[in-house]
Design an enzyme around this catalytic site. Sequence first.
Site, short mmCIF file in Angstrom:
data_model
loop_
_atom_site.label_atom_id
_atom_site.label_comp_id
_atom_site.label_asym_id
_atom_site.label_seq_id
_atom_site.Cartn_x
_atom_site.Cartn_y
_atom_site.Cartn_z
N HIS A 156 -42.46 50.87 54.64
CA HIS A 156 -41.96 50.08 55.22
C HIS A 156 -42.74 49.59 56.63
CE1 HIS A 156 -37.71 51.32 54.11
NE2 HIS A 156 -38.70 51.99 53.60
N SER A 216 -44.18 50.90 47.00
CA SER A 216 -44.67 51.69 46.94
C SER A 216 -44.74 52.84 46.41
CB SER A 216 -43.92 52.96 47.80
OG SER A 216 -42.59 53.26 47.55
FE LIG Z 1 -37.17 53.51 52.69
#
Ligand SMILES: [Fe+2]
Length: 287
Positions: A156, A216
């Site tokens: 993020h 991620s």
């Molecule tokens: Fe997330």
Amino acid sequence: MASVRAPQVLELPTDHPGVRDLEYRARRAAIAEVGHAYRPGSRVPDVEYSPEEDEVWRLVSSELAIKHRRYACRAYLEAAEALVLPSDRVPQLREVDERLQALTNFRIAPVPGLVPPRQFYASLAERTFQSTQYIRHHSVPFYTPEPDVVHEIIGHANMLAGPQFADLYQAAGGASLRAETDAAHEFFSRVFWFTLEFGVVREDGELRTYGAGLLSSYGEIDAFRSAEVRPWSLPEMGTLDYDITHYQPVLFEAASFGQMVDDLLAFFTTYDDDAYRRLVTTRSTGS
Ligand SMILES: [Fe+2]
């Protein structure tokens, strides 16, 4: 005589990789305390990460950086280049917060653990991202059953360093606030999931991702091109079930990055209970 408080040990689900590691659970509890102590507007408190925790970050971030060059969309790569995260140690949320403020006027606020979805999204409307600070268990550095600092920051925060992404996140927060019924909110959060967490976009003929969940995830980023990729459809995204415990079998593709930004921004900025009803009607009538 002063009473001695026993060290806190965090409860974890029975299938969590760290559940039998009392040292890890105590560490998680200590890091959660740092998040508890934070007050909005004050300096983000630092966590002293251990060499073992720094090593998990070093390993995962270096491997992900290689995969990003192959699979991440251009806007994400440019944003990550602007943020310049450390590769050899876990970054302090304070540093990321200061950098994001300078780049896109977004803030990072530490939280002890997962927060209720409405609380998380509401903070986005104020250009603040609520982030966990703990890191995954060192026995499985490439896996986490829950969002950790790797997901929050590599997924993020890197996105939030890009102005278009930052505006999308803020607009998502506004949409969440206007979705008053649970049904409308659920539709909104599914769209968020299939876009800002798992969205894919066609760039130079290749499928690339702008989703924090994929960006991620060491394993899933390699696998997303094998998923069933469907054309962009907000009514379909908002009504499709998903399972967070498996790789996503269905993804939605934007024809271009610009199309994704335009459509998603228009959706977020106008979304409310009435828009939800219209979108669900579109879905059921196929019009
Ligand atoms: Fe997330």
